[in-house]
Each structure stands twice: as C-alpha cells, then as structure tokens.
Motif scaffolding. Structure first.
Motif, PDB file in Angstrom:
ATOM      1  N   LEU A  71       0.827  -1.025   0.103  1.00  0.00           N
ATOM      2  CA  LEU A  71       0.226  -0.113  -0.064  1.00  0.00           C
ATOM      3  C   LEU A  71       0.968   1.107   0.039  1.00  0.00           C
ATOM      4  N   LEU A  72       1.865   1.343   0.844  1.00  0.00           N
ATOM      5  CA  LEU A  72       2.805   2.284   0.708  1.00  0.00           C
ATOM      6  C   LEU A  72       3.411   2.472  -0.591  1.00  0.00           C
ATOM      7  N   SER A  73       3.792   1.529  -1.076  1.00  0.00           N
ATOM      8  CA  SER A  73       4.619   1.720  -2.557  1.00  0.00           C
ATOM      9  C   SER A  73       3.772   1.951  -3.530  1.00  0.00           C
ATOM     10  N   PHE A  74       2.520   1.519  -3.672  1.00  0.00           N
ATOM     11  CA  PHE A  74       1.615   1.774  -4.699  1.00  0.00           C
ATOM     12  C   PHE A  74       0.991   3.384  -4.439  1.00  0.00           C
ATOM     13  N   SER A  75       0.984   3.811  -3.166  1.00  0.00           N
ATOM     14  CA  SER A  75       0.584   5.109  -2.798  1.00  0.00           C
ATOM     15  C   SER A  75       1.528   6.094  -3.416  1.00  0.00           C
ATOM     16  N   GLN A  76       2.913   5.820  -3.291  1.00  0.00           N
ATOM     17  CA  GLN A  76       4.064   6.524  -3.406  1.00  0.00           C
ATOM     18  C   GLN A  76       4.150   6.533  -5.216  1.00  0.00           C
ATOM     19  N   CYS A  77       3.839   5.300  -5.734  1.00  0.00           N
ATOM     20  CA  CYS A  77       4.100   5.080  -7.363  1.00  0.00           C
ATOM     21  C   CYS A  77       2.937   6.123  -7.873  1.00  0.00           C
ATOM     22  N   GLY A  78       1.646   6.046  -7.166  1.00  0.00           N
ATOM     23  CA  GLY A  78       0.700   6.816  -7.946  1.00  0.00           C
ATOM     24  C   GLY A  78       1.046   8.339  -7.603  1.00  0.00           C
ATOM     25  N   GLN A  79       1.484   8.613  -6.721  1.00  0.00           N
ATOM     26  CA  GLN A  79       1.623   9.970  -6.432  1.00  0.00           C
ATOM     27  C   GLN A  79       2.953  10.595  -7.339  1.00  0.00           C
ATOM     28  N   PHE A  80       4.000   9.750  -7.602  1.00  0.00           N
ATOM     29  CA  PHE A  80       4.926  10.039  -8.481  1.00  0.00           C
ATOM     30  C   PHE A  80       4.515  10.210 -10.000  1.00  0.00           C
ATOM     31  N   LEU A  81       3.672   9.457 -10.313  1.00  0.00           N
ATOM     32  CA  LEU A  81       3.019   9.591 -11.747  1.00  0.00           C
ATOM     33  C   LEU A  81       2.073  10.897 -11.852  1.00  0.00           C
ATOM     34  N   LEU A  82       1.103  11.179 -10.772  1.00  0.00           N
ATOM     35  CA  LEU A  82       0.569  12.331 -10.937  1.00  0.00           C
ATOM     36  C   LEU A  82       1.377  13.600 -10.838  1.00  0.00           C
ATOM     37  N   PHE A  83       2.366  13.490  -9.958  1.00  0.00           N
ATOM     38  CA  PHE A  83       2.998  14.768  -9.686  1.00  0.00           C
ATOM     39  C   PHE A  83       3.676  15.020 -11.293  1.00  0.00           C
ATOM     40  N   ALA A  84       4.277  14.071 -11.680  1.00  0.00           N
ATOM     41  CA  ALA A  84       4.769  14.381 -13.185  1.00  0.00           C
ATOM     42  C   ALA A  84       3.859  14.729 -13.857  1.00  0.00           C
ATOM     43  N   LEU A  85       2.499  14.423 -14.042  1.00  0.00           N
ATOM     44  CA  LEU A  85       1.485  15.017 -14.872  1.00  0.00           C
ATOM     45  C   LEU A  85       1.088  16.506 -14.406  1.00  0.00           C
ATOM     46  N   MET A  86       1.318  16.848 -13.006  1.00  0.00           N
ATOM     47  CA  MET A  86       1.089  18.088 -12.726  1.00  0.00           C
ATOM     48  C   MET A  86       2.319  19.060 -13.034  1.00  0.00           C
ATOM     49  N   ALA A  87       3.514  18.526 -12.835  1.00  0.00           N
ATOM     50  CA  ALA A  87       4.534  19.247 -13.403  1.00  0.00           C
ATOM     51  C   ALA A  87       4.263  19.727 -14.828  1.00  0.00           C
ATOM     52  N   GLY A  88       4.000  18.705 -15.582  1.00  0.00           N
ATOM     53  CA  GLY A  88       3.864  19.019 -17.029  1.00  0.00           C
ATOM     54  C   GLY A  88       2.440  20.168 -17.126  1.00  0.00           C
ATOM     55  N   TYR A  89       1.680  19.949 -16.551  1.00  0.00           N
ATOM     56  CA  TYR A  89       0.602  20.660 -16.445  1.00  0.00           C
ATOM     57  C   TYR A  89       0.826  22.341 -16.079  1.00  0.00           C
ATOM     58  N   VAL A  90       1.805  22.581 -15.148  1.00  0.00           N
ATOM     59  CA  VAL A  90       1.873  23.958 -14.853  1.00  0.00           C
ATOM     60  C   VAL A  90       3.000  24.249 -15.508  1.00  0.00           C
ATOM     61  N   SER A  91       3.917  23.617 -16.409  1.00  0.00           N
ATOM     62  CA  SER A  91       4.621  24.131 -17.260  1.00  0.00           C
ATOM     63  C   SER A  91       4.572  25.079 -18.021  1.00  0.00           C
ATOM     64  N   PRO A  92       5.387  26.002 -18.748  1.00  0.00           N
ATOM     65  CA  PRO A  92       5.097  26.863 -19.672  1.00  0.00           C
ATOM     66  C   PRO A  92       4.305  26.334 -20.880  1.00  0.00           C
ATOM     67  N   TRP A  93       4.373  24.912 -21.171  1.00  0.00           N
ATOM     68  CA  TRP A  93       3.757  24.484 -22.323  1.00  0.00           C
ATOM     69  C   TRP A  93       2.478  23.959 -21.970  1.00  0.00           C
ATOM     70  N   GLY A  94       2.201  23.675 -20.786  1.00  0.00           N
ATOM     71  CA  GLY A  94       0.811  23.156 -20.111  1.00  0.00           C
ATOM     72  C   GLY A  94      -0.320  23.973 -20.224  1.00  0.00           C
ATOM     73  N   GLY A  95      -1.371  23.642 -19.523  1.00  0.00           N
ATOM     74  CA  GLY A  95      -2.713  24.388 -19.565  1.00  0.00           C
ATOM     75  C   GLY A  95      -2.923  25.276 -18.387  1.00  0.00           C
ATOM     76  N   SER A  96      -3.955  25.892 -18.207  1.00  0.00           N
ATOM     77  CA  SER A  96      -4.297  26.763 -17.102  1.00  0.00           C
ATOM     78  C   SER A  96      -5.870  26.587 -16.604  1.00  0.00           C
ATOM     79  N   ASN A  97      -6.225  25.335 -16.792  1.00  0.00           N
ATOM     80  CA  ASN A  97      -7.811  24.979 -16.052  1.00  0.00           C
ATOM     81  C   ASN A  97      -7.423  24.661 -14.749  1.00  0.00           C
ATOM     82  N   LEU A  98      -7.888  25.613 -13.698  1.00  0.00           N
ATOM     83  CA  LEU A  98      -7.658  25.031 -12.297  1.00  0.00           C
ATOM     84  C   LEU A  98      -8.491  23.871 -11.884  1.00  0.00           C
ATOM     85  N   TYR A  99      -9.716  23.644 -12.628  1.00  0.00           N
ATOM     86  CA  TYR A  99     -10.372  22.438 -12.399  1.00  0.00           C
ATOM     87  C   TYR A  99      -9.470  21.183 -12.390  1.00  0.00           C
TER      88      TYR A  99
END
Length: 431
Positions: A71-99
């Motif tokens: 459960l710990l590994s799965f939680s951290q793996c999921g957060q790793f992938l989601l944070f990578a997506l979030m980093a891409g989204y707030v990058s200069p080439w990403g979107g701006s939809n707060l939702y």
C-alpha cells in the motif's frame, strides 16, 4: 531492537514528507499568481483534507486485502506519476484550467490518505515493544525538522526555480521514496514470492477458507461493511482506545489555534509586530518540537516506565504554556514560550501514539489508525470554523485561552479513565 526495515521506512517517509511541503507551497503560490484569489488558494488545503477524509474511510478495505508495504509503495508510485503530470500541466507548455489542477490534487491526496495510518502501523511491526517509544520519537523529530526546513526553503526554491522544476523535483522525490519502500520487509507477513505477491497473508487465508466453504462463502468472508466498521468498533469497545480517542478529540477541538491565520492575527493585534515575527515564532516552535523529539528519544527507557503519566504531563505543560502565550504581550518572551511549548507537545503526542500502538493487535492496528485519522481530520476541520467564530466574537486572546482550557479538559478526561491504563493492552482490568 529496531529492525533494518524500520530505517528504510523512516528514510522513505522523511523524503516524501519533505517534498510534500515543496508541493504545497508551489501549488498555493501558483494558484495565487494565476487568480489573485485567497479563496481559490485556500481550496488547495481544503481539497486535500476532504480527499484524505474519504481515503481514511475507505482505507480499511485496502488494508484488509493487501500488504501494508505494498500500500505504501502503491501510494507513492501513484503520487509519483500524478506529480509528473502536474509538473507538465503547470509548465510553460501546459494548460491553465484550475479544475484539472484541483482534480490532480484530489487524486494525490486520496492516495496520501493511506500513508500515515499505514506508516504508524508498520512502525509497531518493525521494532520491539521496548524500542517503540524511541522509534516514534525518532519519526516525530525528523517530521518536525522536515517541516521546519521545508517551509523555510520551499518558498525560496519556488521563487528561484519556478513551479515546474519544483514539482518535477517533488515527483523525483516520490519516485525515490517508492524505491526505498520496496526494500521494507514486514516480519508479520511471509516473504514475498515475487514482486506481484501483494496480498496479505490473512486475506489469502480468508479467501482460501471461503473457497473451501463453497456455498457457505458469505459466512466465512467478512462483508465490506464489516471490514469498514472493524476499526471503529475496536475504538468503541476497548476502554483504553476509547479513552485515548476521547482525549485526542477533546484536545483537537482547540488544536487549530496554531494555524497560520490565527497566529498572524495574534502577532499583529497583541504583539504589535509585523509578519517577520510570525516567521520567528513559527521557527521557534519548530525548534522546540525538534528539541522535544530528541529528548523523548534520549529518555525513552525512562518514559517507558509510565507512558500514560508522560502523556498527561505533556498535556498539562502544553496547556499552561498556551495560557501563558495568550496572556503575554512581549514579543521576545513569546519566542521563549513557544520554544518550551514544543517539548511538551511532542511528549504528549509521542506518548499517545505509542499507547495506541501497544493497545491493539497488529493486524487490527492499521484499521484503528485509519478510523482515528478520519476522526482527527473531521474534528480539525470543524475546529477551524469553531475557533474562527470564537476569535471573531471574543477576541484572539480568549481563543487561545479556550484552547488551553480544552487541553486541561482532555487531561481530566484521561485522569478519570486512568484505570484503563493500569490494565491489559485491550483495557480490560486484570486480576
């Protein structure tokens, strides 16, 4: 004795806690810069609390089925992938939809809701009973160091690097934490046959019995509702757990008074100082908390002789110092007061956590901790609203005095239920 796997757990959680602070500061700053709205920025911590509350309610289903280490590994793996997506989204080439951003925060926080009860349950499996107080003190100390250093450094990092690099760093941090977590071996579970051996031994055994029972499967396999309420039932039926929960919840009603907004009002209205002193007071409190954690580790053997007494002493000291803080108007003296408040707060917190861990069977402990975490999140959220009203109607000084009174009341509750702490682990009086 402290097993090697404890150090893997300790290091992985320290790393993930550190980058979690970076993520919080980066996201709040990003939302403020994009919207200029405090309301939209406040939604970041609000969504986190709501998601963790929902996660805590459903966590027993996962805990009953899977190994805690998975459960710990799965939680951290999921957060790793989601944070990578979030980093891409707030990058200069990403979107701006707060939702979209709020949706990612919701998913990340939901996964994170399993972390604290799982971690605290694993601690009791990875150390001997005699070393439990020391291990909890070590974790509490590093938690405070991480909070102190994280809040001090994260703002500078966001200003220097920007949101995108900081969130990439957060993703890398969670990836490293996940890698370290995979090295943890739970001694209460058989060794994993493969990487995909993620089912808990108890879940596999129940499933085996259910298959053997055939038509009687429903009578062998507990229902999802039974699994969800198991931790809550244990909290109510055990006199010791019931007392500890009542103590914690009573104290938690006033626990929000150290939130940033309340403290800032106190600094400006009572101490007549600017925001810089807000930072000084926070730094002083964290320094005291680190000192308290170190003292608990150093005195663990002595405290083990009477953990219940240590918890009450910590609460009384904390209540007295909170009242002194409320009535004091000298800014330099305030720094000293919050510095010595830290050790008493850590003594009460570490003692209470150790008592809970010693009061429950190791298989049931994760579900009990999930139930407690859900209660704590709920009470803390309500406390923010309640204490805001008290500050508005009666003033910030009276709000802090009320918080001190509530801690005294929690101590009285503990003393009235002291018989539960002179008995066996389940709180049943022994002959």
């Amino acid at each position: 004795m402290i097993k090697r796997s404890f150090y893997f757990l300790w290091s992985s959680q320290t790393l993930s806690n550190m980058v979690d602070v970076f993520y919080t500061v980066a996201l709040i700053t990003f939302v403020l810069d994009r919207t200029g709205s405090v309301v939209f920025a406040t939604l970041v911590p609000f969504i986190r609390v709501i998601a963790q509350l929902l996660s805590g309610l459903l966590a027993p289903l996962m805990i009953a089925k899977y190994r805690l280490t998975f459960l710990l590994s799965f939680s951290q793996c999921g957060q790793f992938l989601l944070f990578a997506l979030m980093a891409g989204y707030v990058s200069p080439w990403g979107g701006s939809n707060l939702y979209v951003l709020y949706g990612l925060i919701l998913a990340i926080s939901f996964l994170d809701g399993w972390t604290t009860p799982t971690r605290n349950a694993l601690v009791s499996r990875l150390v001997t009973d005699q070393a439990l107080m020391k291990a909890n003190g070590m974790i509490a100390t590093t938690d405070q160091i991480v909070l102190f250093a994280g809040w001090a450094v994260s703002g500078l990092m966001v200003a220097w690097l920007g949101y995108f690099p900081v969130l990439l760093l957060v993703a890398v941090g969670y990836g490293l934490a996940m890698a370290v977590t995979t090295l943890i071996e739970d001694p209460t579970e058989p060794k994993r046959g493969s990487f995909w051996d993620v089912r808990s031994a108890s879940a596999a055994y129940v499933e085996k019995l259910a298959k053997e029972a055939g038509a009687e499967k429903t009578s062998v396999t507990p229902s999802r509702w039974d699994t969800l309420k198991e931790g809550w039932i244990a909290l109510w039926r055990s006199p010791r757990l019931r007392s500890l929960t009542l103590i914690e919840m009573t104290d938690m009603i006033g626990g929000s008074v150290w939130a940033g907004a309340f403290l800032l009002v106190f600094v400006k209205e009572i101490l007549m100082k600017d925001e810089a002193w807000w930072g000084y007071i926070n730094a002083s409190y964290f320094a005291g908390a680190v000192l308290g954690g170190l003292l608990v580790v150093a005195m663990a053997n002595r405290l083990n002789r009477n953990i219940f007494g240590a918890m009450l002493l910590g609460m009384i000291g904390y209540a007295a110092l909170t009242a002194w803080f409320a009535l004091n108007t000298s800014a330099p003296l305030t720094l000293f007061i919050v510095l010595i408040t830290g050790p008493f707060a850590e003594l009460a917190a570490v003692s209470g956590r150790t008592l809970v861990q010693r009061s429950v069977d190791k298989d049931l402990l994760p579900k009990v901790l999930s139930a407690q975490a859900t209660l704590s999140n709920t009470i803390f959220g309500l406390s923010l609203l309640f204490m805001s009203g008290i500050a508005e109607l009666f003033g910030i000084v009276n709000m802090y005095l009320l918080a001190a009174v509530l801690t005294v009341l929690a101590t009285v509750v503990g003393w009235m239920n002291r018989r539960a702490f002179r008995s066996g682990p389940d709180g049943v009086e022994q002959a």
